[in-house]
Design a protein around this motif. Structure first.
Motif, PDB file in Angstrom:
ATOM      1  N   LYS A 150     -10.035   4.123  33.426  1.00 53.04           N
ATOM      2  CA  LYS A 150      -8.621   3.757  33.467  1.00 53.04           C
ATOM      3  C   LYS A 150      -7.823   5.031  33.717  1.00 53.04           C
ATOM      4  O   LYS A 150      -8.329   6.141  33.577  1.00 53.04           O
ATOM      5  CB  LYS A 150      -8.190   3.097  32.157  1.00 53.04           C
ATOM      6  N   ASP A 152      -3.596   6.914  33.725  1.00 55.64           N
ATOM      7  CA  ASP A 152      -2.175   6.817  33.387  1.00 55.64           C
ATOM      8  C   ASP A 152      -1.382   6.313  34.596  1.00 55.64           C
ATOM      9  O   ASP A 152      -0.461   5.511  34.458  1.00 55.64           O
ATOM     10  CB  ASP A 152      -1.633   8.189  32.965  1.00 55.64           C
ATOM     11  N   ALA A 184      -4.590   1.140  36.211  1.00 57.66           N
ATOM     12  CA  ALA A 184      -3.718   2.193  35.681  1.00 57.66           C
ATOM     13  C   ALA A 184      -2.568   1.589  34.898  1.00 57.66           C
ATOM     14  O   ALA A 184      -2.170   0.437  35.124  1.00 57.66           O
ATOM     15  CB  ALA A 184      -3.174   3.050  36.824  1.00 57.66           C
ATOM     16  N   GLN A 185      -2.025   2.369  33.999  1.00 57.94           N
ATOM     17  CA  GLN A 185      -0.866   1.903  33.241  1.00 57.94           C
ATOM     18  C   GLN A 185       0.343   1.714  34.153  1.00 57.94           C
ATOM     19  O   GLN A 185       1.137   0.800  33.960  1.00 57.94           O
ATOM     20  CB  GLN A 185      -0.537   2.891  32.121  1.00 57.94           C
ATOM     21  N   GLN A 186       0.482   2.609  35.139  1.00 61.37           N
ATOM     22  CA  GLN A 186       1.557   2.471  36.111  1.00 61.37           C
ATOM     23  C   GLN A 186       0.994   2.745  37.500  1.00 61.37           C
ATOM     24  O   GLN A 186       0.281   3.728  37.698  1.00 61.37           O
ATOM     25  CB  GLN A 186       2.702   3.445  35.820  1.00 61.37           C
ATOM     26  N   THR A 187       1.327   1.878  38.451  1.00 60.73           N
ATOM     27  CA  THR A 187       0.828   2.022  39.813  1.00 60.73           C
ATOM     28  C   THR A 187       1.988   2.228  40.774  1.00 60.73           C
ATOM     29  O   THR A 187       2.944   1.463  40.784  1.00 60.73           O
ATOM     30  CB  THR A 187       0.021   0.780  40.235  1.00 60.73           C
ATOM     31  N   ASP A 213       4.137  -1.164  40.045  1.00 62.60           N
ATOM     32  CA  ASP A 213       5.327  -0.807  39.273  1.00 62.60           C
ATOM     33  C   ASP A 213       6.408  -0.178  40.142  1.00 62.60           C
ATOM     34  O   ASP A 213       7.596  -0.387  39.911  1.00 62.60           O
ATOM     35  CB  ASP A 213       4.940   0.163  38.155  1.00 62.60           C
TER      36      ASP A 213
END
Length: 219
Positions: A150, A152, A184-187, A213
């Motif tokens: 994974k 960030d 990812a947490q933000q793409t 995102d």
């Protein structure tokens, strides 16, 4: 988040990436690499990054630009032979490099995006790739347990997306981009062309906008 919130510039999109971030970067030897976003990240200058990508491209392209700018602390790649800077920096102990079999890399990213606890594979058994890893017996056979990957942030690119981020790719540029967009947490996605919602046939969408995102149109 509304569709208007997703549309932004490359500089603003990467401005949130701090030192020490873990970043997935799509592409395969430059094909499908989000060079527009990488240039913005080079400009920002975030340091001590962990980069997860298929390869290190070449010294003056893609991930190679981040390496040349001394922004990378660790590389997690399937190979790096096309970029001599990797060898030099490894020998000088300036970066850490973890080599992962290509199929294993793809499936670990897929597992990360799918919420799985890992994958079982025979690839790497009896080699350096198995050091420190758990071996699980299933159906009378040994498998390596490979844990999910994974990040960030994911930096990916597509050819066309609507304003919600529903995206389609062209040819081989698809490669790692859809997998990494989900893990990812933000793409952050860059595209050649942004169209109105409804202009893309839903049957052709590869990456649903729910994974995106921030959306940047390359100019």
């Amino acid at each position: 988040m509304t569709c208007k919130d997703k549309l932004t510039s490359a500089d603003l999109a990467v401005s949130q990436i701090p030192d020490g971030a873990i970043i997935m970067i799509g592409g395969f030897l430059g094909c499908g690499t989000p060079g527009f976003l990488i240039d913005a990240l080079v400009k920002k200058g975030s340091k001590n990054l962990t980069i997860i990508s298929n390869d290190a491209t070449t010294p003056n392209h893609g991930v190679g630009k981040l390496l040349k700018n001394e922004q990378i602390k660790k590389l997690m790649v399937s190979h790096a032979g096309t970029n001599p800077d990797v060898k030099e920096k490894m020998n000088a102990h300036e970066i850490e490099c973890e080599f992962i079999p290509q199929g294993t890399l793809a499936e670990r990213v897929r597992a990360g995006g799918s919420g799985l606890g890992g994958i079982l594979t025979k690839t790497g058994l009896g080699t350096l790739a198995a050091e420190g890893k758990q071996i699980i017996k299933a159906d009378g056979q040994d498998f390596l347990l490979e844990l999910p990957l994974k990040a960030d942030f994911a930096l990916v690119c597509a050819h066309t997306a609507d304003k919600m981020g529903n995206a389609i790719y062209r040819g081989a540029t698809r490669n790692f981009n859809p997998l990494m967009a989900s893990a990812a947490q933000q793409t952050i996605m860059s595209v050649k062309k942004i169209v109105e919602i409804g202009e893309i046939d839903p049957n052709n969408i590869i990456t649903p906008g729910i994974f995106i995102d921030y959306l940047v149109e390359e100019r």
